[in-house]
Design a protein around this motif. Structure first.
Motif, short mmCIF file in Angstrom:
data_model
loop_
_atom_site.label_atom_id
_atom_site.label_comp_id
_atom_site.label_asym_id
_atom_site.label_seq_id
_atom_site.Cartn_x
_atom_site.Cartn_y
_atom_site.Cartn_z
N UNK A 275 22.76 36.22 -20.10
CA UNK A 275 22.49 34.77 -20.05
C UNK A 275 21.14 34.50 -19.41
N UNK A 276 20.84 35.22 -18.33
CA UNK A 276 19.57 34.99 -17.64
C UNK A 276 18.40 35.32 -18.55
N UNK A 277 18.53 36.41 -19.32
CA UNK A 277 17.42 36.75 -20.21
C UNK A 277 17.22 35.68 -21.28
N UNK A 278 18.35 35.14 -21.78
CA UNK A 278 18.24 34.04 -22.75
C UNK A 278 17.52 32.86 -22.14
N UNK A 279 17.93 32.53 -20.91
CA UNK A 279 17.31 31.40 -20.21
C UNK A 279 15.82 31.62 -20.06
N UNK A 280 15.45 32.81 -19.61
CA UNK A 280 14.03 33.07 -19.36
C UNK A 280 13.21 32.98 -20.64
N UNK A 281 13.77 33.52 -21.73
CA UNK A 281 13.04 33.43 -22.99
C UNK A 281 12.79 31.97 -23.35
N UNK A 282 13.84 31.18 -23.19
CA UNK A 282 13.71 29.78 -23.59
C UNK A 282 12.74 29.02 -22.69
N UNK A 283 12.86 29.27 -21.40
CA UNK A 283 11.99 28.57 -20.46
C UNK A 283 10.54 28.93 -20.71
N UNK A 284 10.32 30.20 -20.99
CA UNK A 284 8.95 30.64 -21.20
C UNK A 284 8.35 29.94 -22.42
N UNK A 285 9.17 29.79 -23.46
CA UNK A 285 8.66 29.16 -24.66
C UNK A 285 8.34 27.70 -24.43
N UNK A 286 9.20 27.06 -23.63
CA UNK A 286 9.01 25.62 -23.47
C UNK A 286 8.18 25.31 -22.23
N UNK A 293 20.07 27.57 -10.57
CA UNK A 293 20.96 28.08 -11.61
C UNK A 293 22.39 27.78 -11.18
N UNK A 294 23.14 27.10 -12.03
CA UNK A 294 24.54 26.82 -11.73
C UNK A 294 25.42 27.73 -12.57
N UNK A 295 26.09 28.65 -11.91
CA UNK A 295 27.03 29.51 -12.64
C UNK A 295 28.41 28.93 -12.51
N UNK A 296 29.14 28.93 -13.60
CA UNK A 296 30.54 28.49 -13.55
C UNK A 296 31.42 29.65 -13.99
N UNK A 297 32.31 30.07 -13.09
CA UNK A 297 33.27 31.11 -13.45
C UNK A 297 34.53 30.39 -13.88
N UNK A 298 34.91 30.56 -15.12
CA UNK A 298 36.01 29.79 -15.67
C UNK A 298 37.27 30.62 -15.62
N UNK A 317 10.94 35.56 -14.15
CA UNK A 317 11.16 36.98 -14.27
C UNK A 317 12.66 37.26 -14.24
N UNK A 318 13.23 37.67 -15.38
CA UNK A 318 14.69 37.82 -15.42
C UNK A 318 15.22 38.81 -14.39
N UNK A 319 14.46 39.88 -14.14
CA UNK A 319 14.95 40.89 -13.19
C UNK A 319 15.22 40.28 -11.82
N UNK A 320 14.28 39.45 -11.38
CA UNK A 320 14.43 38.87 -10.04
C UNK A 320 15.55 37.85 -10.00
N UNK A 321 15.67 37.08 -11.09
CA UNK A 321 16.75 36.09 -11.13
C UNK A 321 18.10 36.81 -11.12
N UNK A 322 18.18 37.94 -11.82
CA UNK A 322 19.44 38.68 -11.85
C UNK A 322 19.73 39.23 -10.45
N UNK A 323 18.68 39.68 -9.76
CA UNK A 323 18.89 40.21 -8.40
C UNK A 323 19.44 39.12 -7.48
N UNK A 324 18.88 37.91 -7.59
CA UNK A 324 19.37 36.81 -6.75
C UNK A 324 20.81 36.47 -7.11
N UNK A 325 21.10 36.46 -8.41
CA UNK A 325 22.46 36.16 -8.85
C UNK A 325 23.43 37.21 -8.32
N UNK A 326 22.98 38.46 -8.33
CA UNK A 326 23.84 39.55 -7.88
C UNK A 326 24.21 39.35 -6.41
N UNK A 327 23.22 38.94 -5.62
CA UNK A 327 23.49 38.69 -4.20
C UNK A 327 24.58 37.64 -4.04
N UNK A 328 24.52 36.61 -4.90
CA UNK A 328 25.51 35.55 -4.80
C UNK A 328 26.88 36.03 -5.25
#
Lengths: 501, 214
Positions: A275-286, A293-298, A317-328
């Motif tokens: 999901x993060x990689x998808x987000x980054x691709x889209x953000x970069x384009x736009x 980032x709001x994650x919802x665990x359903x 940078x998706x790698x860094x965003x994933x690292x932050x998400x991992x910490x959470x």
């Protein structure tokens, strides 16, 4: 005008199993009204195909997993793909799958893209189509494409195998004559109209569109109605063919569904990364970035849980965003198995060029490092564990400072700077004044206190109900510590308020 | 021979006065003269053993912190015992927008936060207070290494009872009050002499004795 139609035939299946790893090959099928409407490759090897009844399918393959069709998820995925397509061209139109009652889909969901304006940027037609195909493949969406001078024509041609073959090899867009040939060559069953109309056509012996176009229009109108005539004219290009245009919302919202629920948070990292990689691709384009980032665990029927990740700087940078998400996620204890993971980013902001500029000099990289550190700390310790202090204009000592958001930490100094008072003030302030014991005119706090200096009278808010009238002194304890003490003038009690450390 | 001379853990008796300043100035001349690098040891842990708050232990390091924030480095306080009072810090010259206060819950989070901050390289100084909990020797060593990797000053306030236990810190100072002044006892210093004592006067504005009004 050059319209590309991308057909998404397997969307009902893909909306449900997109979260799977590529190696998963348990046979799966999507059902609707006790019929199989879509099956994955593993199921196809067991001869399971759309149109079988569930009983037959289960007889073919005992370990077949059945999933109910979820139209809402399909719609979400289609919107998401429309947003993705929007990064290639500003004219995009998604179209949902249509089915008549209790029938399998007559029309798959598809996307229309107007690509005449995007050819130059992608150095021609072939590289653009390759890029589109590559990214769809990355998202694991199966597709077929068709090119036409109007949306209806593109839709028709996308079903024609010969046209698809040609499209895979072509270098340039075809001429109008070629299109006419393609269209007239197409079988009538590909026409975008109701089942009854198509059976009628075949009953008349009209098997190809060319035969239909040879009949005078008035005759066709008498038999098939005006809307059919209109459709043919749009197919031909003699009439304009308007379709609703897609406007992307200024937010990102994507969800992955797990057919087999996950029960530990480490397993969540793989889908989260996607999901993060998808987000980054889209953000970069736009050219946007998101500060949260709001994650919802359903947990399905048992509610859901929110996890937010704050980001203090434009970060793509998706790698860094994933690292932050991992910490959470490490802090999260799953109450139940997770059935779906959603990522939402509201309030996307435009990246300003100066905020992304990284210089070779020390200041920029130091700034960058401190932002990274703050994000990391926030992710693990939580938002409330970080604070900063600033000055505030007030007579009262406890109101002469305030908590500041740690994000202002690196803002440039404001023009209006407050100056602190010039009386000696303690480095530590107690969060609540501590009562000092008094016995026969002596003060005792950890031994006897001797007053050195004072009084400094602070008498504020006498015009309000709770008057603060205090006489402040500097006092020395028996062990040499210096304290800031005050006597409340209304109650005559003594309190400790600060420490000169 | 040159290699031997360059090693920081070999202390040369003869070159006491000619050594260049390698540390970060404390703002107190008398103290600078005692320290091996003529200042706080750079990129290392300095332990300050204090039993009683209010004897001037923060004033000892405030000049350094103010200088660091003026240079645009970040200063982090981890679990300070009370609220750092903004007007007093601003008076001392600390740029408040460079000051970050952390309140991690629990010892694990506290050590994690301290280690991450020290390592990051973004932080000029980190000040930590040890409360009732005890730190294992390996944790102290990790903090010391993190400070070295991130080139960060690390001040660790610990209770006076810790003087008995060894510690990997580069500098250990015992702070007491002799009634009027702050008494320092320097009882461990890497690559330098130790055992000296020093008295630093408190700010005269604070200890001035007024005549009672009545």
């Amino acid at each position: 005008m050059l319209w590309l139609c991308i057909q998404l035939p397997k969307l009902p299946l893909e909306a449900l199993v997109r979260a799977h790893r590529a190696g998963d090959d348990a046979p799966l099928a999507v059902t609707q009204n006790s019929l199989i409407i879509e099956a994955n490759n593993a199921a196809y090897t067991h001869n399971i195909e759309p149109g079988l009844s569930i009983a037959t399918a289960c007889a073919y393959c005992a370990e077949l997993q059945l999933l109910d069709r979820d139209r809402e998820r399909e719609e979400q995925l289609l919107q998401h793909l429309a947003q993705w397509a929007y990064s290639f061209t500003p004219v995009v139109s998604p179209r949902s799958a249509e089915s008549e009652k209790n029938q399998p889909d007559s029309n798959f969901a598809c996307l229309y893209l107007e690509i005449s304006g995007s050819l130059k940027a992608h150095r021609g037609l072939a590289p653009l189509l390759q890029q589109l195909g590559k990214e769809l493949h990355k998202m694991r969406i199966s597709h077929s494409m068709g090119l036409g001078h109007s949306p209806s024509a593109a839709h028709l041609l996308s079903q024609l195998p010969e046209h698809r073959q040609w499209l895979a090899e072509t270098r340039s867009a075809p001429t109008p004559q070629q299109w006419r040939q393609w269209i007239s060559f197409a079988p009538s069953k590909f026409l975008d109209c109701s089942h009854t109309a198509i059976t009628k056509l075949y009953a008349c012996g009209i098997k190809r569109v060319s035969q239909l176009l040879a009949i005078p229009l008035s005759e066709v109108g008498g038999r098939f109605g005006h809307s059919f005539i209109d459709y043919l004219a749009r197919l031909n290009g003699t009439r304009p063919d308007p379709i609703p245009s897609f406007e992307p919302p200024a937010e990102f919202d994507s969800e992955l569904f797990f057919p087999s629920p996950l029960d530990n948070s480490e397993q969540l990292l793989f889908p989260a990364g996607r999901l993060v990689r998808e987000l980054c691709r889209q953000l970069q384009r736009r050219q946007l970035y998101s500060q949260r980032l709001c994650w919802t665990l359903d947990y399905g029927s048992r509610g859901s849980q929110q996890v937010t990740v704050d980001i203090s700087q434009p970060l793509l940078d998706p790698q860094r965003l994933i690292a932050l998400t991992k910490l959470q996620f490490e802090r999260v204890t799953l109450k139940e198995p997770v059935q779906a993971l959603a990522l939402k980013c509201q309030q996307l902001q435009a990246i300003e060029s100066h905020s992304l500029r990284e210089d070779f000099f020390d200041e920029g990289s130091k700034q960058h490092e401190s932002y990274q550190l703050i994000d990391k700390l926030k992710a693990r310790l939580g938002h409330q564990a970080l604070s900063a202090v600033t000055l505030k204009e007030s007579y009262l000592p406890e109101q002469a400072w305030q908590n500041a958001d740690s994000l202002t930490l690196h803002s440039k100094a404001r023009g209006h700077q407050l100056t602190p008072v010039h009386a000696p003030r303690p480095n530590w302030l107690l969060s609540r004044p501590d009562r000092i014991q008094q016995r026969d005119h002596k003060l005792f706090y950890d031994g006897e206190l001797r007053l050195l200096q004072g009084p400094e009278r602070i008498d504020g808010y006498w015009w309000q109900h709770h008057r603060h009238a205090r006489d402040y002194y500097i006092a020395r304890g028996e062990q040499g510590s210096l304290y800031w003490v005050f006597q409340d003038l209304t109650s005559e009690h003594w309190f400790l308020h600060g420490v000169y450390s | 021979m040159q290699q031997l001379l360059a090693r920081p853990d070999i202390w040369q008796l003869a070159s006491g006065q000619r050594r260049p300043r390698t540390g970060i100035s404390t703002g107190y001349r008398g103290l600078d003269a005692l320290l091996a690098g003529h200042g706080w040891p750079r990129a290392a842990t300095t332990e300050l053993l204090v039993d009683k708050a209010g004897i001037g232990e923060m004033s000892l390091i405030l000049p350094t912190l103010a200088e660091l924030t003026r240079q645009g480095r970040m200063v982090i306080l981890v679990n300070p015992p009370h609220i750092p009072y903004a007007p007093a810090l601003a008076q001392a010259g600390v740029q408040l927008e460079k000051l970050l206060i952390l309140h991690p819950r629990g010892q694990r989070d506290q050590l994690w936060a301290a280690e991450q901050s020290l390592q990051s390289g973004a932080c000029g100084a980190l000040i930590q207070w040890q409360g009732k909990e005890t730190h294992a020797d390996k944790d102290l060593r990790r903090l010391q290494l993190a400070a070295r990797d991130g080139d960060c000053l690390h001040f660790h306030f610990r209770p006076g009872s810790c003087a008995q236990t060894p510690s990997p810190a580069a500098l250990r100072l015992q702070l007491k009050s002799d009634g009027e002044q702050l008494a320092l006892h320097l009882f461990k210093q890497l690559s330098g002499k130790s055992g000296q004592r020093l008295h630093l006067a408190r700010n005269p504005d604070l200890v001035r004795q007024d005549q009672p009004l009545h």
